[in-house]
Design an enzyme around this catalytic site. Structure first.
Site, PDB file in Angstrom:
ATOM      1  N   GLU A  35     -11.180   1.074  -6.678  1.00 51.68           N
ATOM      2  CA  GLU A  35     -11.925   0.608  -5.514  1.00 51.68           C
ATOM      3  C   GLU A  35     -12.734   1.736  -4.899  1.00 51.68           C
ATOM      4  O   GLU A  35     -12.204   2.815  -4.613  1.00 51.68           O
ATOM      5  CB  GLU A  35     -10.943   0.027  -4.486  1.00 51.68           C
ATOM      6  CG  GLU A  35     -11.616  -0.676  -3.331  1.00 51.68           C
ATOM      7  CD  GLU A  35     -10.611  -1.275  -2.369  1.00 51.68           C
ATOM      8  OE1 GLU A  35     -11.048  -1.700  -1.275  1.00 51.68           O
ATOM      9  OE2 GLU A  35      -9.403  -1.323  -2.687  1.00 51.68           O
TER      10      GLU A  35
ATOM     11  N   ASP B 126      -5.264  -8.258  -0.970  1.00 53.00           N
ATOM     12  CA  ASP B 126      -4.710  -7.103  -0.264  1.00 53.00           C
ATOM     13  C   ASP B 126      -4.666  -7.436   1.228  1.00 53.00           C
ATOM     14  O   ASP B 126      -5.517  -7.025   2.003  1.00 53.00           O
ATOM     15  CB  ASP B 126      -5.585  -5.871  -0.525  1.00 53.00           C
ATOM     16  CG  ASP B 126      -5.103  -4.643   0.225  1.00 53.00           C
ATOM     17  OD1 ASP B 126      -3.888  -4.545   0.487  1.00 53.00           O
ATOM     18  OD2 ASP B 126      -5.940  -3.783   0.569  1.00 53.00           O
TER      19      ASP B 126
ATOM     20  N   ASP C  45      -7.519   3.158  -4.844  1.00 52.40           N
ATOM     21  CA  ASP C  45      -8.554   3.084  -3.809  1.00 52.40           C
ATOM     22  C   ASP C  45      -8.905   4.494  -3.356  1.00 52.40           C
ATOM     23  O   ASP C  45      -8.141   5.148  -2.663  1.00 52.40           O
ATOM     24  CB  ASP C  45      -8.057   2.251  -2.628  1.00 52.40           C
ATOM     25  CG  ASP C  45      -9.133   2.068  -1.564  1.00 52.40           C
ATOM     26  OD1 ASP C  45     -10.280   2.493  -1.789  1.00 52.40           O
ATOM     27  OD2 ASP C  45      -8.825   1.480  -0.506  1.00 52.40           O
TER      28      ASP C  45
ATOM     29  N   THR D 279       0.804  -1.216   0.000  1.00 52.16           N
ATOM     30  CA  THR D 279       0.000   0.000   0.000  1.00 52.16           C
ATOM     31  C   THR D 279       0.839   1.269   0.000  1.00 52.16           C
ATOM     32  O   THR D 279       1.794   1.398   0.778  1.00 52.16           O
ATOM     33  CB  THR D 279      -0.943   0.012   1.219  1.00 52.16           C
ATOM     34  OG1 THR D 279      -1.762  -1.160   1.188  1.00 52.16           O
ATOM     35  CG2 THR D 279      -1.843   1.239   1.199  1.00 52.16           C
TER      36      THR D 279
ATOM     37  N   LYS E  67      -1.373  -1.084  -4.149  1.00 53.19           N
ATOM     38  CA  LYS E  67      -2.641  -0.406  -3.882  1.00 53.19           C
ATOM     39  C   LYS E  67      -2.333   1.024  -3.483  1.00 53.19           C
ATOM     40  O   LYS E  67      -1.515   1.259  -2.582  1.00 53.19           O
ATOM     41  CB  LYS E  67      -3.413  -1.128  -2.778  1.00 53.19           C
ATOM     42  CG  LYS E  67      -4.754  -0.494  -2.445  1.00 53.19           C
ATOM     43  CD  LYS E  67      -5.556  -1.426  -1.554  1.00 53.19           C
ATOM     44  CE  LYS E  67      -6.845  -0.800  -1.098  1.00 53.19           C
ATOM     45  NZ  LYS E  67      -7.697  -1.749  -0.354  1.00 53.19           N
TER      46      LYS E  67
ATOM     47  N   ASP F  48      -1.816  -6.976   3.311  1.00 52.37           N
ATOM     48  CA  ASP F  48      -0.505  -6.477   3.741  1.00 52.37           C
ATOM     49  C   ASP F  48      -0.565  -5.753   5.079  1.00 52.37           C
ATOM     50  O   ASP F  48       0.399  -5.073   5.453  1.00 52.37           O
ATOM     51  CB  ASP F  48       0.088  -5.554   2.673  1.00 52.37           C
ATOM     52  CG  ASP F  48      -0.654  -4.227   2.550  1.00 52.37           C
ATOM     53  OD1 ASP F  48      -1.862  -4.183   2.886  1.00 52.37           O
ATOM     54  OD2 ASP F  48      -0.046  -3.231   2.101  1.00 52.37           O
TER      55      ASP F  48
ATOM     56  N   LYS G 276     -13.972  -8.332   3.204  1.00 51.08           N
ATOM     57  CA  LYS G 276     -13.173  -8.160   4.414  1.00 51.08           C
ATOM     58  C   LYS G 276     -13.914  -8.814   5.570  1.00 51.08           C
ATOM     59  O   LYS G 276     -15.108  -8.576   5.766  1.00 51.08           O
ATOM     60  CB  LYS G 276     -12.955  -6.674   4.723  1.00 51.08           C
ATOM     61  CG  LYS G 276     -12.100  -5.928   3.712  1.00 51.08           C
ATOM     62  CD  LYS G 276     -11.989  -4.456   4.089  1.00 51.08           C
ATOM     63  CE  LYS G 276     -11.127  -3.680   3.114  1.00 51.08           C
ATOM     64  NZ  LYS G 276     -11.110  -2.221   3.421  1.00 51.08           N
TER      65      LYS G 276
ATOM     66  N   LYS H 231      -3.731   4.772  -2.292  1.00 56.61           N
ATOM     67  CA  LYS H 231      -4.812   5.505  -1.647  1.00 56.61           C
ATOM     68  C   LYS H 231      -4.936   6.912  -2.243  1.00 56.61           C
ATOM     69  O   LYS H 231      -3.972   7.698  -2.206  1.00 56.61           O
ATOM     70  CB  LYS H 231      -4.559   5.613  -0.143  1.00 56.61           C
ATOM     71  CG  LYS H 231      -4.556   4.280   0.591  1.00 56.61           C
ATOM     72  CD  LYS H 231      -5.942   3.693   0.677  1.00 56.61           C
ATOM     73  CE  LYS H 231      -5.987   2.477   1.579  1.00 56.61           C
ATOM     74  NZ  LYS H 231      -7.363   1.938   1.719  1.00 56.61           N
TER      75      LYS H 231
ATOM     76  N   CYS I 264      -8.304  -6.220   3.883  1.00 62.53           N
ATOM     77  CA  CYS I 264      -8.144  -6.237   5.333  1.00 62.53           C
ATOM     78  C   CYS I 264      -8.139  -4.822   5.872  1.00 62.53           C
ATOM     79  O   CYS I 264      -7.955  -3.859   5.132  1.00 62.53           O
ATOM     80  CB  CYS I 264      -6.828  -6.920   5.710  1.00 62.53           C
ATOM     81  SG  CYS I 264      -5.342  -6.016   5.150  1.00 62.53           S
TER      82      CYS I 264
END
Length: 327
Positions: free
Chosen positions: A201, A296, A175, A125, A148, A298, A246, A150, A274
């Site tokens: 996402e 995902d 995301d 991430t 991923k 991590d 999740k 953000k 998660c």
């Protein structure tokens, strides 16, 4: 029969700061539920999430509220009638799975009749920040197969371009954490398409995403905050291409597996994600993620240190949990 129930609050420092569009944090505050029959014990970890109206205190109270039912023999299948889906039910459900596996001297995988687990490739991430900072972070992961990123603020198109250029060989998930609007979603989606992004996402707020059924999807769109359990799936048809499962949303492994199977029947792609937690929280998710399109998990890599024993990470590869950890 459950003889004892222990509820522990733990705080695990994060390596640096973890930032998404809704804010930053420097520690993972988690709740661990331990159930014992007097001989064997099982554990489950959850991460209370304020976005869903949860707190450490509320989750601990919800778990405590199950003490009497569990002492009288309540099972995983009874939990949906006793407690709503969410973090508290996740911790108890996973603890019950772990306890049953230990009682029977086998694995949760065997209890489910599933084949032996295999290693997975997880995303790593990049936190939210300005374009230059995010590009620098992405360049540090440029050898990783899946990143991923953000986003969810002004000038996201610039962030998207910057991270894609910084990690040209990686597949990238963008995301937005509900941070886009009807006014900028087309611009941002086109920026993702030009950058070769693999998945977007939760671009819009849950409950305010009707436009997704009306506009083209040049990049597949994955539901996160809009997708909690199996009963949500029919509402997502035509709006989303994939769902993010999740366990802290579904209320545990039991419902996560049910959601996974129904999502496949409906033609959704699957991501298994998660909250930021330790390997104890990731372990049951590894089972759900065995055939996921995107993984995902991590969370432990974001912490300064993980619990021991924990999952084994080798770069972006994560191995199945050992019995000493869970399951």
């Amino acid at each position: 029969m459950i003889i004892s129930l222990d509820i522990a609050v733990e705080r695990w420092p994060i390596a640096g700061t973890f930032t998404i569009s809704r804010g930053s944090k420097t520690e993972a505050a988690i709740v661990v539920c331990t159930l014992s029959d007097g001989v064997h014990s099982g554990r489950g970890e959850c991460v209370p999430y304020a976005r869903y109206g949860e707190s450490i205190d509320s989750v601990c109270a919800e778990i405590e509220g199950l003490r009497d039912a569990l002492s009288k023999g309540a099972t995983r299948n009874d939990l949906p009638g006793l407690i709503h889906a969410g973090a508290a039910r996740n911790a108890v459900d996973c603890a019950l799975w772990d306890l049953e596996a230990k009682r029977q001297g086998t694995s949760v995988t065997s209890l489910l009749g599933l084949p032996e687990l295999h290693d997975l490739t997880t995303a790593v991430t990049v936190s939210f920040g300005d374009a230059a900072t995010m590009a620098k972070a992405a360049s540090g992961f440029a050898d990783r197969p899946l990143i991923k990123v953000k986003v969810g603020g002004e000038n996201d198109a610039e962030r998207i371009r910057a991270v894609a250029l910084a990690a040209p060989s990686s597949r990238i998930i963008i995301d937005a954490n509900e941070g886009w609007t009807n006014a900028n979603i087309l611009e941002n989606m086109l920026a993702c398409a030009r950058a070769g992004i693999a998945l977007i996402e939760q671009p819009l707020p849950a409950g305010n995403d009707a436009i997704l059924a009306e506009i083209p999807h040049p990049v597949p769109i994955c539901a996160d905050e809009s997708a909690h359990g199996t009963d949500d799936l029919h509402k997502l048809l035509g709006r989303y291409d994939s769902i993010n499962i999740k366990l802290d949303k579904t209320g545990g492994l039991t419902e996560a597996l049910r959601m996974h199977n129904r999502a496949r029947e409906l033609g959704f792609g699957i991501m298994v994600g998660c909250m930021v937690g330790t390997s104890l929280a990731m372990a049951p998710a590894v089972i759900v993620a065995q055939d996921a399109d995107f993984v995902d998990l991590d969370g432990p890599l974001i912490l300064k240190q993980d619990r021991t024993p924990g999952l084994e990470f080798n770069g972006s590869r994560v191995s199945p949990p050992k019995p000493e950890l869970w399951g």
